[in-house]
Enzyme design. Structure first.
Site, PDB file in Angstrom:
ATOM      1  N   HIS A 184      -1.722  29.602  62.516  1.00 18.16           N
ATOM      2  CA  HIS A 184      -2.091  30.921  61.992  1.00 18.16           C
ATOM      3  C   HIS A 184      -1.546  32.010  62.917  1.00 18.16           C
ATOM      4  O   HIS A 184      -2.203  32.425  63.873  1.00 18.16           O
ATOM      5  CB  HIS A 184      -3.608  31.039  61.877  1.00 18.16           C
ATOM      6  CG  HIS A 184      -4.185  30.254  60.749  1.00 18.16           C
ATOM      7  ND1 HIS A 184      -4.452  30.790  59.515  1.00 18.16           N
ATOM      8  CD2 HIS A 184      -4.529  28.953  60.651  1.00 18.16           C
ATOM      9  CE1 HIS A 184      -4.942  29.871  58.719  1.00 18.16           C
ATOM     10  NE2 HIS A 184      -5.001  28.744  59.382  1.00 18.16           N
ATOM     11  N   GLU A 287       3.319  31.505  58.715  1.00 14.78           N
ATOM     12  CA  GLU A 287       2.559  30.434  59.343  1.00 14.78           C
ATOM     13  C   GLU A 287       3.162  29.069  59.028  1.00 14.78           C
ATOM     14  O   GLU A 287       2.940  28.524  57.938  1.00 14.78           O
ATOM     15  CB  GLU A 287       1.114  30.480  58.853  1.00 14.78           C
ATOM     16  CG  GLU A 287       0.470  31.845  58.979  1.00 14.78           C
ATOM     17  CD  GLU A 287      -0.872  31.949  58.286  1.00 14.78           C
ATOM     18  OE1 GLU A 287      -1.794  32.509  58.886  1.00 14.78           O
ATOM     19  OE2 GLU A 287      -1.009  31.464  57.144  1.00 14.78           O
TER      20      GLU A 287
END
EC number: 5.1.3.15
Length: 313
Positions: A184, A287
Site C-alpha cells: 500500500h 500498489e
C-alpha cells in the site's frame, strides 16, 4: 517477539577509524516508530504498528509519500484503509491482520555489511518480523487464523530508491494456507493526481475481486475521477508521471498485479480518516501486489514479493 528494553538509538555497526559515515536508526521515545537516515540526508520512517512506511524523504527533506492528516498512528486503526467469500480470511480485519498488528524490529544492515551494488552507495535495510507466536499479533487474527506462520518485511533505503519486500512462510506442518499481498504505497504528487504509464496490461479489473472482465486500458492512464482498479501488466515497471513529467518508476518482483486507486472528491470527503478533503489532488496509490487470486503457500514453503520505487529526475 517484542523486546521490552530496546535502545532508543542503535549503534553503528563499526567504529573503525577511517570508515565513511554510516546510516543511523533512531526509535521514538515511546518505541512506536523508528527513523533511519543515510549520511547523505535521505530518510525513511516506519510505524511498528503494521510495519507501515509513513515517510520517505530525499536529501533536501522533500517528502515522497502522502499520509492523511487524519491517519491514526496509535494502533487503533490501520493507517491505510475482508474477503467475505473466502473461508480462511472471512473473519479477519479489513485488509488483513499484518496491517493491524505490531511488528518487531529485527535489526538493520548497512552498505558496510552488504555486497554488490548496495555496498557501493549509502544504503540501510530494516527488517521487521511478525509470527503466529508474536505478542503483537492482532487478537482477532489469533482467534480466526489458526495457521502457524512467519512474516519478514524489509525496507531498504538508498539515495535514489525505496524497496519493500515480504517473505511469508507457512510453518504449519502439513496444512497449506492462502494469502494475498499488496504494497500500500500512497505516492505524493503535486497540484493534481498523476498519470501512471505502463506497458499495455493483459487484464484489468475493478475491486473487489473477482471482477467483471474489462478491456485492457491504454498504455497511459490519466486520473480524472474516482479510480479503483487492478491491472496485470505484461512488464515489471510502471512509470508515474506528475504534470506529464516522469516522477517515479515502480518495479515489481514476483508480484503480478498493480492496484491504482484515487478516491476523488466525493469519496475522499466521505472517508473519516482521509484529510484534508482535497488531499486526493496530491496523492496516487500505485500498489504492486498479488491480489488477482489467492496465493497458495504449502506447508514449509514461502511466498516472496517486492517492489522498488525509484525517483526520476
Amino acid at each position: 517477539m517484542d523486546r521490552a528494553n530496546k535502545p532508543k538509538t542503535l549503534p553503528k555497526l563499526s567504529s573503525t577509524p577511517g570508515l565513511p559515515p554510516q546510516p543511523t536508526v533512531n526509535f521514538t521515545d515511546d518505541n512506536s516508530r523508528l527513523r533511519a537516515e543515510l549520511p547523505t540526508g535521505e530518510s525513511v520512517e516506519v510505524l511498528l504498528y503494521g510495519a507501515t512506511v509513513i515517510s520517505w524523504k530525499d536529501a533536501t527533506g522533500d517528502e515522497k509519500l502522502w499520509l492523511s492528516e487524519a491517519a491514526k498512528l496509535d494502533g487503533s486503526r490501520a493507517v491505510f484503509g475482508t474477503a467475505p467469500d473466502h473461508p480462511q480470511t472471512k473473519d479477519l480485519p479489513q485488509h488483513g491482520f499484518a496491517r493491524t498488528s505490531r511488528w518487531e524490529f529485527l535489526g538493520k544492515s548497512t552498505s558496510e555489511s552488504m555486497v554488490g551494488r548496495a555496498a557501493d552507495e549509502p544504503t540501510v535495510k530494516l527488517d521487521f518480523g511478525l509470527s503466529s507466536a508474536a505478542p503483537g499479533l492482532d487478537p482477532k487474527a489469533a482467534a480466526h487464523w489458526p495457521f502457524k506462520f512467519n512474516l519478514i518485511y524489509s525496507v531498504t533505503l538508498n539515495r535514489e530508491s525505496l524497496t519493500t519486500s515480504i517473505v511469508a512462510t507457512n510453518d504449519d506442518g502439513a496444512t497449506p494456507f492462502d494469502c494475498q499481498v499488496l504494497m500500500h504505497t500512497y505516492l505524493r504528487v503535486k497540484k493534481s493526481p498523476a498519470s501512471p504509464t505502463r506497458p499495455t496490461p493483459t487484464k484489468s479489473a475493478r475491486r473487489p475481486l473477482p471482477p467483471k472482465p474489462n478491456p485492457p486500458p491504454p498504455s497511459t492512464l490519466t486520473i480524472t475521477g474516482e479510480t479503483d482498479r487492478v491491472y496485470t501488466p505484461t512488464e515489471d515497471a510502471v512509470t508515474v508521471a506528475e504534470n506529464s513529467q516522469p516522477r517515479f518508476r515502480v518495479t515489481r518482483d514476483n508480484l503480478a498485479n498493480v492496484v491504482v486507486w484515487n478516491p476523488w472528491a466525493a469519496k475522499a470527503e466521505a472517508m473519516a480518516d482521509f484529510a484534508p478533503d482535497d488531499g486526493f489532488r496530491n496523492m496516487l496509490c500505485v500498489e504492486p501486489g498479488a491480489v488477482g487470486g489467492w496465493q497458495a503457500v504449502e506447508a514449509g514453503d514461502a511466498f516472496e514479493g517486492a517492489q522498488t520505487i525509484t525517483l526520476l529526475h
